[in-house]
Design a protein around this motif. Structure first.
Motif, PDB file in Angstrom:
ATOM      1  N   VAL A 100      13.486   8.207 104.110  1.00  0.00           N
ATOM      2  CA  VAL A 100      14.375   7.255 103.101  1.00  0.00           C
ATOM      3  C   VAL A 100      15.475   6.522 103.707  1.00  0.00           C
ATOM      4  O   VAL A 100      16.152   7.171 104.550  1.00  0.00           O
ATOM      5  CB  VAL A 100      15.025   8.444 102.074  1.00  0.00           C
ATOM      6  N   PRO A 101      15.460   5.279 103.873  1.00  0.00           N
ATOM      7  CA  PRO A 101      16.142   4.401 104.708  1.00  0.00           C
ATOM      8  C   PRO A 101      17.704   4.887 104.755  1.00  0.00           C
ATOM      9  O   PRO A 101      18.164   4.956 106.051  1.00  0.00           O
ATOM     10  CB  PRO A 101      16.014   2.838 104.206  1.00  0.00           C
ATOM     11  N   ASP A 102      18.182   5.485 103.857  1.00  0.00           N
ATOM     12  CA  ASP A 102      19.711   5.861 103.718  1.00  0.00           C
ATOM     13  C   ASP A 102      20.007   7.272 103.435  1.00  0.00           C
ATOM     14  O   ASP A 102      20.947   7.525 103.199  1.00  0.00           O
ATOM     15  CB  ASP A 102      20.481   4.866 102.635  1.00  0.00           C
ATOM     16  N   GLY A 103      18.901   8.042 103.823  1.00  0.00           N
ATOM     17  CA  GLY A 103      19.026   9.503 103.761  1.00  0.00           C
ATOM     18  C   GLY A 103      20.132  10.177 104.684  1.00  0.00           C
ATOM     19  O   GLY A 103      20.477   9.726 105.608  1.00  0.00           O
ATOM     20  N   ALA A 104      20.723  11.219 103.761  1.00  0.00           N
ATOM     21  CA  ALA A 104      21.877  11.815 104.717  1.00  0.00           C
ATOM     22  C   ALA A 104      21.223  12.630 105.508  1.00  0.00           C
ATOM     23  O   ALA A 104      22.202  13.275 106.628  1.00  0.00           O
ATOM     24  CB  ALA A 104      22.843  12.620 103.526  1.00  0.00           C
ATOM     25  N   TYR A 105      20.025  13.060 105.604  1.00  0.00           N
ATOM     26  CA  TYR A 105      19.660  13.969 106.608  1.00  0.00           C
ATOM     27  C   TYR A 105      18.575  13.281 107.804  1.00  0.00           C
ATOM     28  O   TYR A 105      17.677  12.664 107.297  1.00  0.00           O
ATOM     29  CB  TYR A 105      18.745  15.175 105.895  1.00  0.00           C
ATOM     30  N   LEU A 106      19.048  13.471 108.824  1.00  0.00           N
ATOM     31  CA  LEU A 106      18.203  12.844 109.800  1.00  0.00           C
ATOM     32  C   LEU A 106      17.280  14.143 110.518  1.00  0.00           C
ATOM     33  O   LEU A 106      17.735  15.083 111.286  1.00  0.00           O
ATOM     34  CB  LEU A 106      19.063  12.403 111.044  1.00  0.00           C
ATOM     35  N   TYR A 107      16.014  13.835 110.219  1.00  0.00           N
ATOM     36  CA  TYR A 107      14.926  15.009 110.952  1.00  0.00           C
ATOM     37  C   TYR A 107      14.337  14.527 112.053  1.00  0.00           C
ATOM     38  O   TYR A 107      13.778  13.399 112.024  1.00  0.00           O
ATOM     39  CB  TYR A 107      14.038  15.190 109.729  1.00  0.00           C
TER      40      TYR A 107
END
Length: 218
Positions: A100-107
């Motif tokens: 998700v381009p603006d997702g809050a979690y960087l995996y």
């Protein structure tokens, strides 16, 4: 050492590191890395060694590590089952279905170094710089998440030194190099760890260009 955005022509070098760093049972396919580069190129870095000795020995700079990531808009809760977590962190999954381009979690989906660069602090600097570049570029990232095999003590030490804490243990998630018989392989736990993105927004680089995508010197 220089951190650069990965490009399609880097895939061969990335795959060579993948084969060297991980046992065959958990090595991810070439198409998996190509998809990560297509979907989220901003989250895919390589570490390049252009030192004089390396260039003289190889005829060019050497790709000595890679870092790939994706962004999620949600994260399993503590009350969710191990199966829910395991599906979220499935190896070789298609980033097109999860990013998700603006997702809050960087995996951080994968991170590895060539063997000759391990044990010298290079991995920690590379990982920290990669996270720092991404978190510095996007204020909407709130957490960074990794999944590590319980047996990967060096990787766990790097994450722990950077503020990552265990949030979930997934029993028997990874195959190991140990075998109980000729055809049966033992399994080891996967450890989900997380850290606040703000920890990495204060990362200082020894030198960097005006445009981070042109390269960062570690």
């Amino acid at each position: 050492m220089n951190l650069f955005p990965a490009k399609p022509f880097d895939i061969d070098s990335i795959m060579a590191i993948e084969r060297q760093a991980f046992i065959p049972q958990i090595q991810e396919k070439r198409r998996c890395f190509e998809s990560r580069l297509e979907v989220f190129p901003e989250g895919f870095f390589i570490l390049s060694d252009a030192s004089e000795g390396v260039v003289q020995a190889h005829g060019n700079a050497l790709t000595c590590g890679y870092f790939s990531s994706e962004r999620w808009d949600s994260f399993p809760s503590a009350s969710d089952s191990d199966d829910v977590f395991a599906r979220k962190f499935s190896l070789g999954h298609n980033i097109a279905h999860t990013h998700v381009p603006d997702g809050a979690y960087l995996y951080v989906s994968s991170f590895a170094l060539r063997k000759e660069y391990q044990g010298r602090g290079t991995g920690r600097s590379f990982f920290e710089a990669s996270c720092g570049a991404l978190c510095g570029a996007s204020k909407s990232i709130e957490k960074i998440v990794v999944l590590v095999n319980e047996e990967w003590k060096a990787a766990r030490a790097i994450y722990g030194s950077l503020g990552f804490c265990e949030v979930r243990r997934l029993p028997g998630f990874f195959p190991t190099i140990r075998k109980t018989s000729l055809f049966k392989r033992e399994m080891s736990d996967g450890i989900v760890m997380a850290a606040a993105a703000d920890v990495f927004r204060g990362v200082e680089f020894s030198a960097r260009t005006d445009n981070m995508w042109e390269g960062i010197t570690l």
